[in-house]
Design a protein around this motif. Structure first.
Motif, PDB file in Angstrom:
ATOM      1  N   ASN A 177      -4.130  13.141   4.917  1.00 42.34           N
ATOM      2  CA  ASN A 177      -5.538  12.985   4.579  1.00 42.34           C
ATOM      3  C   ASN A 177      -6.223  12.009   5.536  1.00 42.34           C
ATOM      4  O   ASN A 177      -7.314  12.251   6.057  1.00 42.34           O
ATOM      5  CB  ASN A 177      -5.607  12.461   3.147  1.00 42.34           C
ATOM      6  CG  ASN A 177      -6.933  12.808   2.513  1.00 42.34           C
ATOM      7  OD1 ASN A 177      -7.740  13.513   3.108  1.00 42.34           O
ATOM      8  ND2 ASN A 177      -7.161  12.304   1.324  1.00 42.34           N
ATOM      9  N   TRP A 178      -5.509  10.916   5.779  1.00 45.80           N
ATOM     10  CA  TRP A 178      -6.009   9.902   6.709  1.00 45.80           C
ATOM     11  C   TRP A 178      -6.151  10.518   8.103  1.00 45.80           C
ATOM     12  O   TRP A 178      -7.163  10.342   8.784  1.00 45.80           O
ATOM     13  CB  TRP A 178      -5.040   8.712   6.711  1.00 45.80           C
ATOM     14  CG  TRP A 178      -5.462   7.558   7.578  1.00 45.80           C
ATOM     15  CD1 TRP A 178      -6.646   7.433   8.252  1.00 45.80           C
ATOM     16  CD2 TRP A 178      -4.709   6.372   7.848  1.00 45.80           C
ATOM     17  NE1 TRP A 178      -6.684   6.241   8.926  1.00 45.80           N
ATOM     18  CE2 TRP A 178      -5.502   5.571   8.689  1.00 45.80           C
ATOM     19  CE3 TRP A 178      -3.463   5.916   7.458  1.00 45.80           C
ATOM     20  CZ2 TRP A 178      -5.072   4.327   9.158  1.00 45.80           C
ATOM     21  CZ3 TRP A 178      -3.041   4.673   7.926  1.00 45.80           C
ATOM     22  CH2 TRP A 178      -3.822   3.889   8.765  1.00 45.80           C
TER      23      TRP A 178
ATOM     24  N   GLU B 245       3.983   6.931  12.365  1.00 45.59           N
ATOM     25  CA  GLU B 245       2.781   7.113  11.544  1.00 45.59           C
ATOM     26  C   GLU B 245       1.528   7.152  12.426  1.00 45.59           C
ATOM     27  O   GLU B 245       0.617   7.954  12.223  1.00 45.59           O
ATOM     28  CB  GLU B 245       2.665   5.980  10.519  1.00 45.59           C
ATOM     29  CG  GLU B 245       3.530   6.224   9.291  1.00 45.59           C
ATOM     30  CD  GLU B 245       3.710   4.999   8.412  1.00 45.59           C
ATOM     31  OE1 GLU B 245       4.034   5.155   7.247  1.00 45.59           O
ATOM     32  OE2 GLU B 245       3.540   3.861   8.921  1.00 45.59           O
TER      33      GLU B 245
ATOM     34  N   ALA C  65      -3.214  14.515  -3.444  1.00 48.11           N
ATOM     35  CA  ALA C  65      -3.506  13.082  -3.278  1.00 48.11           C
ATOM     36  C   ALA C  65      -2.319  12.339  -2.676  1.00 48.11           C
ATOM     37  O   ALA C  65      -2.488  11.334  -1.982  1.00 48.11           O
ATOM     38  CB  ALA C  65      -3.878  12.486  -4.624  1.00 48.11           C
TER      39      ALA C  65
ATOM     40  N   GLY D 167      -9.152  12.783   8.244  1.00 48.93           N
ATOM     41  CA  GLY D 167     -10.374  11.977   8.250  1.00 48.93           C
ATOM     42  C   GLY D 167     -10.583  11.322   9.595  1.00 48.93           C
ATOM     43  O   GLY D 167     -11.693  11.290  10.141  1.00 48.93           O
ATOM     44  N   ASP D 168      -9.504  10.792  10.145  1.00 45.87           N
ATOM     45  CA  ASP D 168      -9.578  10.140  11.449  1.00 45.87           C
ATOM     46  C   ASP D 168      -9.966  11.162  12.525  1.00 45.87           C
ATOM     47  O   ASP D 168     -10.754  10.861  13.424  1.00 45.87           O
ATOM     48  CB  ASP D 168      -8.223   9.511  11.789  1.00 45.87           C
ATOM     49  CG  ASP D 168      -8.348   8.504  12.902  1.00 45.87           C
ATOM     50  OD1 ASP D 168      -8.995   7.468  12.684  1.00 45.87           O
ATOM     51  OD2 ASP D 168      -7.851   8.787  14.012  1.00 45.87           O
TER      52      ASP D 168
ATOM     53  N   TRP E  83      -1.356  11.246   1.518  1.00 49.97           N
ATOM     54  CA  TRP E  83      -2.428  10.362   1.992  1.00 49.97           C
ATOM     55  C   TRP E  83      -2.422  10.175   3.503  1.00 49.97           C
ATOM     56  O   TRP E  83      -3.453   9.973   4.121  1.00 49.97           O
ATOM     57  CB  TRP E  83      -2.359   9.019   1.274  1.00 49.97           C
ATOM     58  CG  TRP E  83      -1.069   8.287   1.490  1.00 49.97           C
ATOM     59  CD1 TRP E  83       0.068   8.441   0.781  1.00 49.97           C
ATOM     60  CD2 TRP E  83      -0.810   7.318   2.494  1.00 49.97           C
ATOM     61  NE1 TRP E  83       1.048   7.632   1.268  1.00 49.97           N
ATOM     62  CE2 TRP E  83       0.531   6.917   2.317  1.00 49.97           C
ATOM     63  CE3 TRP E  83      -1.563   6.737   3.507  1.00 49.97           C
ATOM     64  CZ2 TRP E  83       1.132   5.974   3.138  1.00 49.97           C
ATOM     65  CZ3 TRP E  83      -0.969   5.787   4.316  1.00 49.97           C
ATOM     66  CH2 TRP E  83       0.369   5.416   4.134  1.00 49.97           C
ATOM     67  N   ARG E  84      -1.218  10.269   4.096  1.00 48.49           N
ATOM     68  CA  ARG E  84      -1.166  10.108   5.559  1.00 48.49           C
ATOM     69  C   ARG E  84      -1.891  11.272   6.247  1.00 48.49           C
ATOM     70  O   ARG E  84      -2.656  11.080   7.172  1.00 48.49           O
ATOM     71  CB  ARG E  84       0.282  10.060   6.035  1.00 48.49           C
ATOM     72  CG  ARG E  84       0.960   8.731   5.788  1.00 48.49           C
ATOM     73  CD  ARG E  84       2.320   8.690   6.453  1.00 48.49           C
ATOM     74  NE  ARG E  84       3.087   7.542   6.006  1.00 48.49           N
ATOM     75  CZ  ARG E  84       3.835   7.503   4.906  1.00 48.49           C
ATOM     76  NH1 ARG E  84       3.899   8.573   4.127  1.00 48.49           N
ATOM     77  NH2 ARG E  84       4.501   6.427   4.574  1.00 48.49           N
TER      78      ARG E  84
END
Lengths: 222, 846
Positions: B474-475, B755, B468, B478-479, B471-472
């Protein structure tokens, strides 16, 4: 918290330059909230963009959180927006591929200011329990805007800038969302500047200002 | 107005009004392209680049076929018969003139001579009488008119030199070439005929004068009927018994021989077109997505579905015309660039010579337009079908593309499975090159259909294992999943290009290794001698201690299965023959080495193209009759377009009196001066400098020829890769343009540059990595199909697939460079446009 001093902003148009801000002055103390009213095209959103550092004034000075816009460079603005400001828009601007939980934690994580206890409090206050694992498109408009509000407040910004945050919502939902927004802003000690068309929504805030002919005029407020 | 005419006028008015409405809708749709020049550019880029490579190959193929047809007509290489002197001393001009006087108008003279220049360079000269060439060649041939035959045939005469030969000799236009005999050739003109090859060309009268010759090498006879053949034989016997009419056994049907190569070229260019089509598909998709609101608004304003579809069809027509025009213009330029490579391949493989004057033929224009139109319709079919099925409201409320993408990925996966099954089914019935390329296309597109699902699987897998706190990442994953729908066509195009590159690289690599090994074995001797003047008997009578072993070959060309077929006689005792590796052999193979009279070895071309097997009997023409041999072995014979048989030297000598010397291999002793002594002995025995070649030189020349032969495939592959690179760039630019409001919002929340790079760049990197990884097994499959099936069907050569990782690694770095470059350009675009997007933050929906 926020001070505008003789701010001028013009836009070049095919039929000549249009001056939207003509030496505008404004002051918003820490912890206060103000509504900015005005007709369409009067320059309300432009003013909000200038305050957020998304656009630059042609002349004049803005002081945010004790720092003059004249001394702020691009990276300073980036840091300021990330750590001290928050933006709430009519269209929510949630990241469609992240869950509700990830969306509302996003800015707090970016600014390394994630307070999980406060996050849970916000989820509870905004009625987002049971929705945190969903994706934005699985929420209603009101729910999405509440996620956007939670995201804007979780890192406890000094100033929240909201552009017609309830513009897409029905009257009842707008009132509920507005009430929660104002309560939470007060709770976090942030200042709030909100652009709105609605005098009724403006009534929720401490001060009401009108932008007309490039000048800001205070209408009422304690 | 008369009552009878008003319904007609009304109908005309209705048609006019309908047309005006159609035009209005069309202009409204086209306004999108005016406002989005980048999308327009990429749509046209896809069409233009795809059509360009395809049309370039078509132009070359059409040109090559026209050249073969012309080569059949003139200069004698493709003549049906020759008249030659039995003793090889040539034909007198008087005999030739007498034949013409007797009415033999289809007979024309040839003088062929090897000349040594003052700088010891060797050139071949061919001369003929242009005035008596067959009518269609002499009068209707623009080449001759261009060349100006009058200057060629009248003093001071001219010698036509192909540009390559002129460069080799260092001769410029107008310059006279000095010969070692002290004579000089007429002024040079840099001009060549297809059939001239790398030979100098002169008018025969001029050549006889300049070279002080009185005899012709031979006479060429165009098509003869059976009756004419008998009559000519009789006339020759009466005129000069020393003259013989000889059938041209070496006549090649270049059109038929080169068919497989042209099919391969067409297949490669079609692949490039398919890759270009991916760009078009992407651009059309963007254009329709971006115009979804416009289309819905038009429907809301009362524009019928049919009118909307008609307007889009009209738009397609306009685009196809523009795309075709651009594609053909670029294609013509490309064909000029590719022609030398293709010409080299054709010359090295088949001895077919092309000139460099290309013509764009009308059928190529029409085919290119139809192909473009078909491609565009294919790209439009799915979005239009979807559009036509939807109600107005559902068009407005259509969920974002990325939400539909999971379904699209599953559909593609299913489609890819169907293609794979079809490929397998077709593979077991594989019996032609066209079928082979169909299997190949099915495999490629099955792989392409599998790619989006594979990338999604990897991204979802990474998301699942991420903690978890990451998160970056993960993002980013997802992106990446969300952008896959937009990026997938570019990745699929890249996969096609990578697979084709890896597959063809592996094929060329395997072929080069096999050829090199085969040459090493085949070229076992230290010196190879090919000479018209060498007295081999004299050389071998008193060899001296410089010679360890010699291998004298004899042979001839006969006609078998209606194709020129080489018979070669080998010495069965020499070490190279003893070590002859056979691709396949029967129990009786050893009988061949023992000199059994009824067994024969055949090359693989005879096995796979003529369809003979071990144990089969072949009937070879032997001076008016046929002799039967049992095939007991097959040997590799790379690079040879003709069938070939090996027999013991003595057997060839005994069966065919016309068999001639076919070269001599000499093994030298280890002495330091063995080479010098061998060269001295060769010179004493009549060989001239240039008649012998050292083993290493033959090897180097052969491999150089090989590399030239495959330069064309490398060029087409590079171009296909470029088209895929453009597809990637187009996609990235389109994605970033579409997502600028989102990026602006990210920035407003404080997302930093690094980022942003991570979130946008990481999934792209993963997508590229998966694409590259998938291209390795697919490319290997492709190489296997090319080597084990298509190569055998096309050329009759078999070889092992030699798999190496290096080409894949090179492609990885190349992909990284192309992706890095395209990503940098698109990121720069974001950087430049972000400030503007930030100013408009809040105005657009995310």
């Amino acid at each position: 918290m926020l001070r505008l001093n003789q701010v001028v902003k013009q836009f070049a148009q095919p039929d000549g330059d249009v001056t939207v801000l003509n030496g505008a002055n404004f002051h918003l103390p820490v912890g206060r909230s103000a509504a900015l009213l005005g007709e369409s095209g009067s320059g309300k959103s432009t003013l909000l963009h200038l305050i957020a550092g998304l656009d630059t004034p042609d002349s004049g000075d803005l002081t945010i959180d004790g720092r003059s816009s004249l001394t702020l460079h691009t990276n300073d603005w980036n840091r300021l927006r990330r750590d001290r400001l928050s933006l709430i828009f009519q269209q929510y601007h949630l990241v469609p591929t992240l869950t509700v939980l990830d969306n509302l934690q996003l800015q707090a994580r970016l600014s390394h200011r994630l307070d999980t206890a406060f996050r849970d409090h916000l989820i509870d206050r905004l009625g987002l329990d049971g929705l945190t694992r969903r994706l934005p498109h699985q929420l209603s408009g009101g729910q999405q805007q509440r996620v956007a509000i939670a995201r804007a407040l979780l890192h406890r910004p000094a100033l929240v800038l909201a552009d017609e945050p309830t513009g897409n919502l029905d009257e009842d939902t707008s009132e509920r969302v507005m009430g929660v927004l104002v309560d939470l802003v007060r709770e976090t000690g942030s200042s709030l500047l909100m652009v709105t068309h609605s005098a009724h929504m403006a009534g929720f805030l401490d001060e009401q200002w009108r932008l007309q002919h490039g000048q800001l005029r205070r209408l009422s407020g304690a | 107005m008369a009552p009878a005419t008003w319904p007609v006028t009304s109908a005309v008015r209705r048609v006019k009004a309908g047309f005006a409405r159609l035009l209005r809708v069309l202009l409204t749709l086209l306004s999108h392209y005016r406002r989005h020049p980048l999308q327009t550019m990429f749509l046209l880029t896809g069409l233009v680049t795809g059509v360009a490579l395809w049309s370039a190959v078509q132009v070359i193929n059409a040109h090559a076929r026209a050249s073969y047809a012309e080569a059949d007509q003139v200069l004698g290489a493709q003549a049906s018969h020759w008249v030659r002197a039995r003793q090889g001393q040539g034909i007198s001009v008087d005999d030739y003139v007498q034949l013409r006087r007797q009415g033999w108008r289809s007979v024309y003279p040839i003088l062929e001579q090897r000349l040594t220049t003052a700088e010891q360079g060797v050139i071949s000269l061919i001369a003929t009488d242009l005035l008596v060439l067959p009518a269609d060649a002499a009068t209707g041939d623009s080449g001759l008119a261009e060349g100006g035959w009058l200057q060629l045939a009248t003093p001071p005469f001219e010698v036509w030199l192909p540009e390559t030969l002129a460069q080799q000799l260092g001769v410029e236009s107008g310059e006279r070439l000095q010969l070692s005999s002290g004579r000089e050739l007429p002024p040079a003109r840099l001009f060549s005929r297809e059939q001239q090859g790398l030979r100098a060309f002169m008018d025969i009268g001029a050549a006889l004068t300049v070279l002080d010759q009185s005899r012709l090498s031979y006479l060429v006879v165009a098509e003869l009927t059976v009756e004419d053949e008998a009559r000519l034989n009789a006339d020759l016997a009466e005129l000069n018994p020393d003259l013989a009419l000889v059938a041209n056994q070496q006549r090649l049907d270049l059109n038929e021989l080169t068919q497989s190569l042209h099919t391969q070229l067409s297949a490669m260019s079609l692949l490039s077109f398919a890759v270009g089509l991916f760009i078009v598909f992407n651009a059309v998709r963007f254009a329709l997505t971006s115009r979804r609101h416009t289309l819905t608004t038009l429907r809301e304003l009362g524009v019928s579905q049919r009118l909307l579809l008609a307007a889009i069809a009209l738009e397609t027509l306009v685009m196809s015309l523009v795309g075709t025009a651009g594609g053909l213009a670029l294609g013509y330029g490309l064909s000029l660039l590719l022609l030398p490579s293709v010409a080299a391949t054709l010359q090295n493989l088949y001895g077919a010579v092309l000139d460099h004057n290309l013509l764009l033929q009308p059928q190529t224009l029409i085919q290119a337009w139809l192909l473009t139109l078909a491609g565009l319709l294919l790209a439009l079919a799915w979005p239009l079908w979807r559009l036509a099925r939807q109600s107005i409201q559902s068009q407005r409320d259509e969920p974002a593309d990325w939400q539909q993408d999971a379904r699209a990925r599953r559909r593609l996966l299913g489609f890819s499975m169907i293609l794979a099954v079809l490929a397998v089914l077709l593979y077991f019935r594989l019996n032609s090159i066209v079928m082979g390329f169909t299997v190949l296309a099915l495999i490629l597109f099955a792989g392409a259909g599998l790619l989006p699902w594979s990338v999604a699987l990897v991204l979802q897998g990474i998301q699942r294992v991420l903690p978890a706190s990451a998160w970056r990442l993960n993002w980013a994953c997802g992106d990446g999943l969300a952008q896959l729908g937009t990026l997938r066509t570019a990745l699929m195009a890249l996969l096609l290009a990578l697979t084709a590159n890896f597959g063809v690289d592996s094929l060329v690599d395997s072929f080069r290794t096999s050829l090199s090994d085969w040459l090493q074995q085949r070229l076992a001797a230290d010196l190879f001698v090919q000479s018209d003047t060498l007295d081999i008997d004299a050389l071998l009578a008193e060899p001296g201690d410089w010679l360890v072993e010699s291998h004298r070959r004899n042979g001839l060309t006969v006609r078998w299965q209606d194709r020129p077929t080489q018979i070669r006689g080998l010495n069965t005792e020499t070490s190279d023959t003893r070590a002859l590796p056979l691709a396949a052999e029967s129990d009786r193979a050893s009988d061949w080495f023992d000199g059994a009279p009824d067994v024969i070895f055949a090359n693989e071309q005879a096995r796979y193209l003529a369809g003979i097997e071990l144990g089969d009997r072949v009937q070879l023409p032997v001076e008016g009759q046929t002799v039967s041999f049992e095939v007991v072995g097959f040997y590799h014979d790379y690079g040879n377009p003709t069938y070939q048989f090996y027999l013991p030297h003595e057997r060839v000598e005994a069966l065919w009196s016309t068999a001639g010397e076919q070269g001599l291999g000499l093994w030298l002793s280890d002495d330091a001066d063995a080479l010098a002594r061998a060269e001295a002995a060769l010179t004493r025995a009549g060989a001239r400098p240039g008649d012998w070649t050292r083993r290493d030189d033959v090897l180097a020349i052969s491999l150089r020829v090989f590399d030239r032969t495959f330069a064309m495939t490398a060029a087409i592959n590079a171009l296909t890769f470029t088209v895929a690179g453009i597809a990637l760039l187009a996609s990235l630019l389109a994605i970033h343009q579409q997502r600028l409001p989102s990026y602006a919002h990210w920035r407003s929340m404080g997302v930093s540059g690094p980022e942003w790079l991570l979130i946008v760049g990481l999934p792209l990197g993963i997508g590229l990595l998966v694409t590259w990884l998938l291209s390795i097994p697919l490319g290997t499959l492709l190489a296997g199909l090319l080597i084990y099936d298509l190569n055998v069907l096309s050329f009759g050569w078999t070889m092992p697939l030699i798999w190496r990782f290096e080409p894949a690694l090179t492609l990885f770095w190349l992909t990284l460079a192309v992706a890095g470059f395209t990503f940098a350009i698109s990121a720069l675009q974001v950087r430049l446009r972000l400030p503007q997007a930030l100013k408009h933050l809040g105005e657009d929906a995310a």
